[in-house]
Every structure is written in structure tokens, then in C-alpha cells.
Scaffold this motif. Structure first.
Motif, PDB file in Angstrom:
ATOM      1  N   LEU A 124      -4.025 -31.609  35.748  1.00  0.00           N
ATOM      2  CA  LEU A 124      -4.454 -32.780  36.524  1.00  0.00           C
ATOM      3  C   LEU A 124      -3.472 -33.085  37.647  1.00  0.00           C
ATOM      4  O   LEU A 124      -3.880 -33.454  38.753  1.00  0.00           O
ATOM      5  N   LYS A 125      -2.182 -32.926  37.387  1.00  0.00           N
ATOM      6  CA  LYS A 125      -1.159 -33.121  38.427  1.00  0.00           C
ATOM      7  C   LYS A 125      -1.388 -32.125  39.561  1.00  0.00           C
ATOM      8  O   LYS A 125      -1.370 -32.492  40.739  1.00  0.00           O
ATOM      9  N   ASN A 126      -1.641 -30.859  39.207  1.00  0.00           N
ATOM     10  CA  ASN A 126      -1.882 -29.830  40.219  1.00  0.00           C
ATOM     11  C   ASN A 126      -3.150 -30.112  41.018  1.00  0.00           C
ATOM     12  O   ASN A 126      -3.169 -29.940  42.243  1.00  0.00           O
TER      13      ASN A 126
ATOM     14  N   SER B  91     -10.121 -27.115  49.772  1.00  0.00           N
ATOM     15  CA  SER B  91     -10.180 -25.875  50.541  1.00  0.00           C
ATOM     16  C   SER B  91      -9.241 -24.823  49.949  1.00  0.00           C
ATOM     17  O   SER B  91      -8.077 -25.097  49.659  1.00  0.00           O
ATOM     18  N   GLY B  92      -9.791 -23.622  49.745  1.00  0.00           N
ATOM     19  CA  GLY B  92      -8.983 -22.521  49.240  1.00  0.00           C
ATOM     20  C   GLY B  92      -8.953 -22.407  47.723  1.00  0.00           C
ATOM     21  O   GLY B  92      -8.329 -21.489  47.191  1.00  0.00           O
ATOM     22  N   PHE B  93      -9.600 -23.332  47.029  1.00  0.00           N
ATOM     23  CA  PHE B  93      -9.601 -23.323  45.565  1.00  0.00           C
ATOM     24  C   PHE B  93     -11.032 -23.316  45.032  1.00  0.00           C
ATOM     25  O   PHE B  93     -11.958 -23.758  45.714  1.00  0.00           O
TER      26      PHE B  93
ATOM     27  N   GLU C  99      -8.326 -41.060  36.081  1.00  0.00           N
ATOM     28  CA  GLU C  99      -8.792 -42.219  36.845  1.00  0.00           C
ATOM     29  C   GLU C  99      -8.539 -42.019  38.337  1.00  0.00           C
ATOM     30  O   GLU C  99      -9.433 -42.256  39.162  1.00  0.00           O
ATOM     31  N   SER C 100      -7.352 -41.545  38.699  1.00  0.00           N
ATOM     32  CA  SER C 100      -7.020 -41.393  40.130  1.00  0.00           C
ATOM     33  C   SER C 100      -7.852 -40.304  40.800  1.00  0.00           C
ATOM     34  O   SER C 100      -8.096 -40.359  42.003  1.00  0.00           O
TER      35      SER C 100
ATOM     36  N   GLN D 190      -3.201 -30.573  44.949  1.00  0.00           N
ATOM     37  CA  GLN D 190      -3.983 -29.626  45.747  1.00  0.00           C
ATOM     38  C   GLN D 190      -5.089 -30.311  46.546  1.00  0.00           C
ATOM     39  O   GLN D 190      -5.806 -29.666  47.298  1.00  0.00           O
ATOM     40  N   GLY D 191      -5.218 -31.619  46.384  1.00  0.00           N
ATOM     41  CA  GLY D 191      -6.138 -32.383  47.216  1.00  0.00           C
ATOM     42  C   GLY D 191      -7.598 -32.367  46.781  1.00  0.00           C
ATOM     43  O   GLY D 191      -8.485 -32.539  47.620  1.00  0.00           O
TER      44      GLY D 191
END
Length: 120
Positions: A109-111, A28-30, A12-13, A115-116
Motif C-alpha cells: 500500500l505504501k508503494n 502510468s508505467g504500472f 482510506e487514503s 507510485q501515484g
């Protein structure tokens, strides 16, 4: 809060539960994260890499969401090394896969959040 509730709230977030067809989340970067709605309350989350001109999913997960209960669970996982399914057929549950895939999804999901990752 149990793992299935945590997964739901992380989905959801990140805005994943608002997807009606498909979107890309970027950071960016991923590698982009491709979200596809496969059916009612059924989604896939996939990173793709390019190998010999082909897009390869790694990882690719299917997820089922239970909106009324505010819960979600992993259904399958695929990467370049193999494929695992929580429910191999209608009469069986792979308990080990259920535990491990949901733990992976919770961490992934936390990562993604840390990681934005955002909508493109």
C-alpha cells in the motif's frame, strides 16, 4: 500506530474503502490495480498480467476492514507461485502468515501511494 491501523489509513487514503463494487486504480508505467468489494468490509486488491492470453493475478490479496476500530488486516495472498491464508479454518490462525501478509500489505500500500495510483 500499529500495523493494522496503518493498513486501514493507507486503504482510506487510496480511496479503497469507498469502493462499492469494483474499480481500477491506475498509474502510468504500472499494471492497473483492481479493487473489488467482495462483501461487507471485505475487499480484494489485485494486479493482473497477461500470460498466453489469460489474465493471471499477481499478487491478489483479500482484506478485511474493521471500520469502527479503523483497522484492517490481510486474509489471504495469491501469486503465480502459491496461495496463503491467515485463517485456514474457523478454529485456527496461521500466525506466521498473519505477520508476513500484513507486513507485505503495509509495504504494498505504501508503494502504491508512492507510485501515484489513482482512480481511473
Amino acid at each position: 500506530m500499529d500495523i493494522y491501523s496503518r493498513i486501514y489509513h493507507k486503504l482510506e487514503s487510496l480511496g479503497i474503502l469507498d469502493v462499492t463494487e469494483s474499480i481500477h486504480l491506475k498509474s502510468s508505467g504500472f499494471m492497473d490495480l483492481v479493487i473489488e468489494k467482495l462483501g461487507k468490509n471485505h475487499y480484494s486488491l489485485t494486479h493482473y498480467f497477461l500470460q498466453n492470453g489469460d489474465l493471471c493475478p499477481d499478487p491478489d490479496m483479500e482484506i478485511r476492514v474493521f471500520p469502527k476500530e479503523k483497522m484492517a488486516e490481510a486474509l489471504s495472498y495469491q501469486d503465480q507461485f502459491g496461495y496463503r491464508k491467515v485463517y485456514p479454518d474457523h478454529n485456527h490462525i496461521n500466525i506466521r502468515a498473519k505477520k508476513e501478509l500484513n507486513e507485505f500489505l503495509d509495504t504494498w500500500l505504501k508503494n502504491l501511494h508512492e507510485q501515484g495510483f489513482k482512480r481511473a
